[in-house]
Design an enzyme around this catalytic site. Structure first.
Site, PDB file in Angstrom:
ATOM      1  N   HIS A 178       0.795  -1.224   0.000  1.00 47.61           N
ATOM      2  CA  HIS A 178       0.000   0.000   0.000  1.00 47.61           C
ATOM      3  C   HIS A 178       0.828   1.274   0.000  1.00 47.61           C
ATOM      4  O   HIS A 178       0.269   2.376  -0.154  1.00 47.61           O
ATOM      5  CB  HIS A 178      -0.973  -0.004   1.189  1.00 47.61           C
ATOM      6  CG  HIS A 178      -2.320   0.532   0.842  1.00 47.61           C
ATOM      7  ND1 HIS A 178      -3.459   0.255   1.575  1.00 47.61           N
ATOM      8  CD2 HIS A 178      -2.733   1.326  -0.176  1.00 47.61           C
ATOM      9  CE1 HIS A 178      -4.492   0.867   1.029  1.00 47.61           C
ATOM     10  NE2 HIS A 178      -4.078   1.532  -0.030  1.00 47.61           N
ATOM     11  N   ASP A 199     -10.005  -0.581   3.733  1.00 47.16           N
ATOM     12  CA  ASP A 199      -8.792  -1.125   4.342  1.00 47.16           C
ATOM     13  C   ASP A 199      -9.087  -1.458   5.802  1.00 47.16           C
ATOM     14  O   ASP A 199      -9.912  -0.797   6.444  1.00 47.16           O
ATOM     15  CB  ASP A 199      -7.693  -0.045   4.259  1.00 47.16           C
ATOM     16  CG  ASP A 199      -6.282  -0.552   4.520  1.00 47.16           C
ATOM     17  OD1 ASP A 199      -6.132  -1.518   5.281  1.00 47.16           O
ATOM     18  OD2 ASP A 199      -5.333   0.048   3.990  1.00 47.16           O
ATOM     19  N   HIS A 250      -6.915  -0.905   7.934  1.00 44.79           N
ATOM     20  CA  HIS A 250      -6.087   0.092   8.603  1.00 44.79           C
ATOM     21  C   HIS A 250      -6.342   1.477   8.011  1.00 44.79           C
ATOM     22  O   HIS A 250      -6.801   1.599   6.876  1.00 44.79           O
ATOM     23  CB  HIS A 250      -4.605  -0.268   8.450  1.00 44.79           C
ATOM     24  CG  HIS A 250      -4.294  -1.680   8.816  1.00 44.79           C
ATOM     25  ND1 HIS A 250      -4.394  -2.713   7.902  1.00 44.79           N
ATOM     26  CD2 HIS A 250      -3.917  -2.239   9.982  1.00 44.79           C
ATOM     27  CE1 HIS A 250      -4.073  -3.858   8.494  1.00 44.79           C
ATOM     28  NE2 HIS A 250      -3.782  -3.604   9.755  1.00 44.79           N
ATOM     29  N   ASP A 254      -3.799   3.779   7.717  1.00 43.10           N
ATOM     30  CA  ASP A 254      -2.578   4.191   7.020  1.00 43.10           C
ATOM     31  C   ASP A 254      -2.343   5.699   7.133  1.00 43.10           C
ATOM     32  O   ASP A 254      -1.949   6.364   6.178  1.00 43.10           O
ATOM     33  CB  ASP A 254      -2.619   3.765   5.551  1.00 43.10           C
ATOM     34  CG  ASP A 254      -2.636   2.249   5.400  1.00 43.10           C
ATOM     35  OD1 ASP A 254      -2.265   1.552   6.357  1.00 43.10           O
ATOM     36  OD2 ASP A 254      -3.042   1.768   4.326  1.00 43.10           O
ATOM     37  N   HIS A 297       4.135   1.442   4.198  1.00 46.41           N
ATOM     38  CA  HIS A 297       2.744   1.263   3.764  1.00 46.41           C
ATOM     39  C   HIS A 297       1.750   1.758   4.819  1.00 46.41           C
ATOM     40  O   HIS A 297       0.541   1.738   4.567  1.00 46.41           O
ATOM     41  CB  HIS A 297       2.453  -0.194   3.383  1.00 46.41           C
ATOM     42  CG  HIS A 297       2.467  -1.171   4.521  1.00 46.41           C
ATOM     43  ND1 HIS A 297       2.050  -2.485   4.370  1.00 46.41           N
ATOM     44  CD2 HIS A 297       2.843  -1.069   5.822  1.00 46.41           C
ATOM     45  CE1 HIS A 297       2.166  -3.123   5.529  1.00 46.41           C
ATOM     46  NE2 HIS A 297       2.654  -2.285   6.400  1.00 46.41           N
ATOM     47  N   ASP A 344      -7.529  -2.319  -0.219  1.00 44.15           N
ATOM     48  CA  ASP A 344      -6.560  -3.230   0.387  1.00 44.15           C
ATOM     49  C   ASP A 344      -7.274  -4.539   0.681  1.00 44.15           C
ATOM     50  O   ASP A 344      -8.321  -4.548   1.337  1.00 44.15           O
ATOM     51  CB  ASP A 344      -6.034  -2.596   1.684  1.00 44.15           C
ATOM     52  CG  ASP A 344      -4.863  -3.352   2.300  1.00 44.15           C
ATOM     53  OD1 ASP A 344      -4.892  -4.604   2.272  1.00 44.15           O
ATOM     54  OD2 ASP A 344      -3.944  -2.703   2.828  1.00 44.15           O
ATOM     55  N   ASP A 396      -6.770  -6.671   2.769  1.00 45.95           N
ATOM     56  CA  ASP A 396      -6.959  -6.999   4.185  1.00 45.95           C
ATOM     57  C   ASP A 396      -8.230  -6.379   4.768  1.00 45.95           C
ATOM     58  O   ASP A 396      -8.562  -6.612   5.933  1.00 45.95           O
ATOM     59  CB  ASP A 396      -5.725  -6.666   5.030  1.00 45.95           C
ATOM     60  CG  ASP A 396      -5.473  -5.178   5.248  1.00 45.95           C
ATOM     61  OD1 ASP A 396      -6.403  -4.367   5.098  1.00 45.95           O
ATOM     62  OD2 ASP A 396      -4.324  -4.831   5.576  1.00 45.95           O
ATOM     63  N   GLU A 418      -1.857  -5.331  -1.618  1.00 42.24           N
ATOM     64  CA  GLU A 418      -1.566  -6.137  -0.434  1.00 42.24           C
ATOM     65  C   GLU A 418      -1.961  -7.614  -0.532  1.00 42.24           C
ATOM     66  O   GLU A 418      -1.999  -8.302   0.488  1.00 42.24           O
ATOM     67  CB  GLU A 418      -2.155  -5.506   0.834  1.00 42.24           C
ATOM     68  CG  GLU A 418      -1.531  -4.163   1.207  1.00 42.24           C
ATOM     69  CD  GLU A 418      -0.121  -4.243   1.783  1.00 42.24           C
ATOM     70  OE1 GLU A 418       0.383  -5.360   1.948  1.00 42.24           O
ATOM     71  OE2 GLU A 418       0.466  -3.166   2.063  1.00 42.24           O
TER      72      GLU A 418
END
Length: 300
Positions: free
Chosen positions: A100, A123, A125, A127, A140, A227, A229, A272
């Protein structure tokens, strides 16, 4: 009937921004699984396909206390130039990563062309760490702080004329693993954040509709950064920073279809996927399917 946009598929086999090796293998692996052929069969107009690397790029003089920052900046610079060229030619850039950290390059190129850019960030997260708040030192984890002009590194370090992204036009979807500094920033800046509880309460359709409205308000277009994840690791185990309690694969399909159908979407990236951490290509095959859902529904 509206015609599909001209898509420029930009593959970026880069993974040094992440903590675990392997995401650099994703672009080639997804293409090996038949992504390009499937997109063409679905009627997607792949106008151009290109691999992006850091070769020949002069690394900026800025020094960061982050892992592999020079390589991340070099690759981001190369990607920013390609993205800027693609949008200037009227194409829809689709960036296939990679980790990312690549989003900094994508956003640098986009913000140089679109002065008022909206971003939907799907995502686990946020980030949004900076160089000083990052617990891991992995690049990332900082793209959205960089995009807002809150970090030592800026998008303009990657590409001349790159701007910043207003917090009012950033929407987080699926975030469920936030560091303390990120929580403070999200609250203080008033950034829209739809966690899994919000998604289950409102429904993914309503959340994406709100995200499009917020990210699209008074902007030149919306960039989607997806992403893998964001999806629960029971369905997408092949990623470097899995977090339990994520989107279901069906919720991801609904979200990407809705975004693809939106006339406000002007670019996207998918990051990712880590083939080294996958189980029997479960994550890679899901990624191919999700990309197909997004791009096959794009319309000008």
């Amino acid at each position: 009937m509206k015609t599909p946009p001209r898509i420029a598929l930009l593959s970026v086999p880069f993974g040094l921004g992440a903590g675990n090796p392997g995401s650099e293998l994703a672009p080639r692996h997804l293409l090996h699984l038949g992504l390009l052929q499937s997109l063409q069969q679905l009627g997607c107009h792949i106008d151009e396909q290109k691999d992006i690397g850091e070769a020949g790029i002069q690394i900026p003089s800025i020094q960061l206390p982050m892992k592999h920052s020079a390589e991340v900046i070099a690759t981001g610079t190369a990607l920013a130039g390609e993205v800027y060229t693609v949008v200037s030619a009227g194409q829809f850039p689709f960036v296939l990563g990679g980790d990312h950290s690549l989003a900094m390059g994508t956003l640098a190129g986009l913000s140089a062309y679109y002065p008022r850019l909206g971003v939907i960030w799907i995502d686990a997260h946020a980030d949004m760490n900076t160089e000083s708040t990052s617990p891991s030192g992995n690049m990332h984890g900082i793209p959205l702080a960089v995009a807002q002009g809150r970090a030592q590194l800026s998008l303009s370090h990657l590409w001349p004329g790159a701007g910043i992204v207003s917090p009012a036009n950033i929407v987080l979807v699926g975030a469920r693993d936030l560091d303390p500094a990120e929580e403070v920033l999200i609250h203080s800046a008033g950034i829209a954040c739809f966690g899994i509880a919000d998604i289950r309460k409102l429904g993914i359709d309503a959340v994406i509709a709100k995200a499009i409205r917020l990210a699209g308000a008074n902007t030149d277009g919306i960039h989607l950064s997806f992403d893998i994840d964001s999806v629960d690791p029971t369905e997408a185990p092949g990623t470097g920073t899995p977090v339990q309690g994520g989107l279901s694969s069906e919720e991801a399909r609904i979200a990407l279809r809705q975004l693809g159908l939106s006339a406000r979407l002007t670019s996207a990236e998918f990051v990712e996927v880590n083939p080294l951490l996958d189980r029997a290509d479960q994550t890679a095959k899901l990624a191919v399917e999700l990309i197909e859902v997004l791009l096959s529904n794009l319309r000008n």
